[in-house]
Design a protein around this motif. Structure first.
Motif, PDB file in Angstrom:
ATOM      1  N   SER A  18       0.907  -1.085  -0.335  1.00 46.29           N
ATOM      2  CA  SER A  18       0.356  -0.140   0.432  1.00 46.29           C
ATOM      3  C   SER A  18       1.029   0.708   0.064  1.00 46.29           C
ATOM      4  O   SER A  18       1.567   1.231   0.910  1.00 46.29           O
ATOM      5  CB  SER A  18      -1.215   0.119   1.288  1.00 46.29           C
ATOM      6  N   THR A  19       0.589   2.667  -0.812  1.00 43.86           N
ATOM      7  CA  THR A  19       1.168   3.959  -0.673  1.00 43.86           C
ATOM      8  C   THR A  19       0.613   3.985   0.292  1.00 43.86           C
ATOM      9  O   THR A  19      -0.493   3.966   1.012  1.00 43.86           O
ATOM     10  CB  THR A  19       0.790   4.875  -1.911  1.00 43.86           C
ATOM     11  N   LEU A  20       0.956   5.159   0.774  1.00 44.19           N
ATOM     12  CA  LEU A  20       0.652   5.899   2.789  1.00 44.19           C
ATOM     13  C   LEU A  20      -0.718   7.196   1.974  1.00 44.19           C
ATOM     14  O   LEU A  20      -1.619   6.687   3.004  1.00 44.19           O
ATOM     15  CB  LEU A  20       1.488   7.668   2.038  1.00 44.19           C
ATOM     16  N   ASP A  21      -1.273   6.598   0.890  1.00 45.98           N
ATOM     17  CA  ASP A  21      -2.729   6.960   0.724  1.00 45.98           C
ATOM     18  C   ASP A  21      -4.288   5.895   0.441  1.00 45.98           C
ATOM     19  O   ASP A  21      -4.845   6.264   0.264  1.00 45.98           O
ATOM     20  CB  ASP A  21      -3.418   7.882  -0.014  1.00 45.98           C
ATOM     21  N   GLY A  22      -3.082   4.895   0.895  1.00 49.47           N
ATOM     22  CA  GLY A  22      -4.177   3.587   0.975  1.00 49.47           C
ATOM     23  C   GLY A  22      -4.105   2.817  -0.795  1.00 49.47           C
ATOM     24  O   GLY A  22      -4.863   1.631  -0.733  1.00 49.47           O
ATOM     25  N   LYS A  23      -3.358   3.719  -1.752  1.00 48.09           N
ATOM     26  CA  LYS A  23      -3.430   2.868  -3.170  1.00 48.09           C
ATOM     27  C   LYS A  23      -2.229   1.433  -3.372  1.00 48.09           C
ATOM     28  O   LYS A  23      -1.301   1.575  -2.765  1.00 48.09           O
ATOM     29  CB  LYS A  23      -3.021   3.668  -3.899  1.00 48.09           C
ATOM     30  N   LYS A  24      -2.921   0.232  -3.505  1.00 49.94           N
ATOM     31  CA  LYS A  24      -2.494  -0.599  -3.793  1.00 49.94           C
ATOM     32  C   LYS A  24      -1.456  -0.765  -5.146  1.00 49.94           C
ATOM     33  O   LYS A  24      -2.223  -0.754  -6.188  1.00 49.94           O
ATOM     34  CB  LYS A  24      -3.007  -1.999  -4.053  1.00 49.94           C
ATOM     35  N   THR A  29       9.525   2.050   2.712  1.00 55.53           N
ATOM     36  CA  THR A  29       9.482   2.051   3.888  1.00 55.53           C
ATOM     37  C   THR A  29       9.284   1.331   5.018  1.00 55.53           C
ATOM     38  O   THR A  29       8.628  -0.050   5.078  1.00 55.53           O
ATOM     39  CB  THR A  29       8.963   3.291   4.806  1.00 55.53           C
ATOM     40  N   ALA A  30      10.519   0.867   5.751  1.00 53.70           N
ATOM     41  CA  ALA A  30      11.319  -0.065   6.414  1.00 53.70           C
ATOM     42  C   ALA A  30      10.777  -0.017   8.146  1.00 53.70           C
ATOM     43  O   ALA A  30      10.376  -0.491   8.678  1.00 53.70           O
ATOM     44  CB  ALA A  30      12.112  -0.178   6.525  1.00 53.70           C
ATOM     45  N   ASP A  31      10.172   1.238   7.998  1.00 52.60           N
ATOM     46  CA  ASP A  31       9.554   1.687  10.263  1.00 52.60           C
ATOM     47  C   ASP A  31       8.237   2.058   9.608  1.00 52.60           C
ATOM     48  O   ASP A  31       7.959   3.152  10.125  1.00 52.60           O
ATOM     49  CB  ASP A  31      10.700   2.385   9.880  1.00 52.60           C
ATOM     50  N   TYR A  64       8.344  10.708  -6.141  1.00 51.44           N
ATOM     51  CA  TYR A  64       8.384   9.061  -6.666  1.00 51.44           C
ATOM     52  C   TYR A  64       7.353   8.166  -5.357  1.00 51.44           C
ATOM     53  O   TYR A  64       7.508   8.548  -3.924  1.00 51.44           O
ATOM     54  CB  TYR A  64       9.305   8.072  -6.823  1.00 51.44           C
ATOM     55  N   PRO A  65       6.372   6.755  -5.376  1.00 52.11           N
ATOM     56  CA  PRO A  65       6.011   5.919  -5.149  1.00 52.11           C
ATOM     57  C   PRO A  65       6.329   5.752  -3.460  1.00 52.11           C
ATOM     58  O   PRO A  65       8.296   5.120  -3.599  1.00 52.11           O
ATOM     59  CB  PRO A  65       5.178   5.096  -5.312  1.00 52.11           C
ATOM     60  N   ILE A  66       5.829   6.007  -1.817  1.00 50.17           N
ATOM     61  CA  ILE A  66       6.640   5.390  -1.333  1.00 50.17           C
ATOM     62  C   ILE A  66       5.103   4.473  -0.725  1.00 50.17           C
ATOM     63  O   ILE A  66       4.389   4.796  -0.661  1.00 50.17           O
ATOM     64  CB  ILE A  66       6.394   6.566   0.190  1.00 50.17           C
ATOM     65  N   LEU A  67       6.112   3.304  -0.233  1.00 54.90           N
ATOM     66  CA  LEU A  67       5.346   2.163  -0.013  1.00 54.90           C
ATOM     67  C   LEU A  67       5.523   1.667   0.901  1.00 54.90           C
ATOM     68  O   LEU A  67       6.250   1.525   1.611  1.00 54.90           O
ATOM     69  CB  LEU A  67       5.279   1.176  -1.072  1.00 54.90           C
ATOM     70  N   LEU A  68       4.716   1.051   2.141  1.00 59.28           N
ATOM     71  CA  LEU A  68       4.445   0.804   3.489  1.00 59.28           C
ATOM     72  C   LEU A  68       4.810  -0.994   3.146  1.00 59.28           C
ATOM     73  O   LEU A  68       4.457  -1.832   2.854  1.00 59.28           O
ATOM     74  CB  LEU A  68       3.410   0.404   4.095  1.00 59.28           C
ATOM     75  N   THR A  69       5.772  -1.170   3.570  1.00 58.67           N
ATOM     76  CA  THR A  69       6.450  -2.650   3.478  1.00 58.67           C
ATOM     77  C   THR A  69       6.008  -3.642   4.896  1.00 58.67           C
ATOM     78  O   THR A  69       5.767  -3.050   5.347  1.00 58.67           O
ATOM     79  CB  THR A  69       7.502  -2.741   3.374  1.00 58.67           C
TER      80      THR A  69
END
Length: 216
Positions: A77-83, A131-133, A152-157
């Motif tokens: 997911s991105t910060l705004d919830g997009k997959k 992002t790892a945190d 660029y896209p930031i994803l919640l890993t």
């Protein structure tokens, strides 16, 4: 009564081990980052011939296991919830950069990534920041990305994705994936801008070669 006491004791020991394991992993990552920040450490990748020997080179070169292989698939997911899936970028050279808000060397590299992303956008190049945190919270992550000028896209890993990429014991850690989805290069620690650009060029060229052969 004795059985209940035994079960309780086992649970307490189990919880204690989990807490210790989490603390130990976090401590190791912070130590690695402090060393990288203090010494501008760049972990030099092993030569392909060394990686193929099956020795302990992976301890020195965390990316050795994935180099030359298909990048593990993921949907995050991105910060705004997009997959977003890695498969969405099939046919394009992509840089996967694992980072964290507390990682000072990461924030040195990220503006370079942004600049190089624009420079090579015409060749289909893209960057995904993983992002790892995640525990830092979306607001803090978004604010940090904005401060360093990243668009660029930031994803919640997730732990699952990090494990698939070798556990991410060092930050920053980057994987250069060509148009065919193959990991062309992997780096751990702070790299110079010239090294990053050289790896981007190599990744783009690798995909271009494959595409040209496919079009013959």
């Amino acid at each position: 009564m004795k059985r209940n006491t035994l079960v309780l004791g086992v649970m307490i020991v189990g919880i204690a081990l989990l807490l210790w394991s989490g603390w130990h992993n976090l401590r190791q990552r912070r130590i690695a980052m402090q060393l990288a920040e203090a010494n501008h450490v760049v972990l030099t990748p092993a030569q392909p011939s060394q990686s193929a020997q099956g020795d302990d080179s992976e301890d020195v070169d965390p990316g050795a296991k994935l180099r030359g292989k298909t990048a593990p698939a993921f949907t995050l997911s991105t910060l705004d919830g997009k997959k977003v899936s890695l498969a969405d970028y099939k046919g394009r050279p992509v840089l996967l950069n694992f980072w964290a808000t507390w990682c000072a060397p990461c924030k040195i590299e990220m503006p370079w990534f942004e600049e190089l992303r624009k420079q090579y956008a015409g060749q289909g190049f893209e960057i995904l920041g993983l992002t790892a945190d995640v525990d830092a919270g979306k607001d803090v992550i978004g604010k940090t990305a904005k401060q360093v000028g990243v668009t660029y896209p930031i994803l919640l890993t997730t732990d699952k994705v990090q494990d698939a990429y070798g556990g991410i014991e060092y930050l920053p850690m980057s994987f250069y994936v060509d148009r065919d989805g193959k990991v062309i290069e992997a780096t751990a620690g702070l790299s110079s801008k010239n090294e990053i650009e050289a790896n981007i060029k190599k990744t783009i060229a690798s995909g271009a070669t494959t595409a040209m052969k496919g079009g013959e």
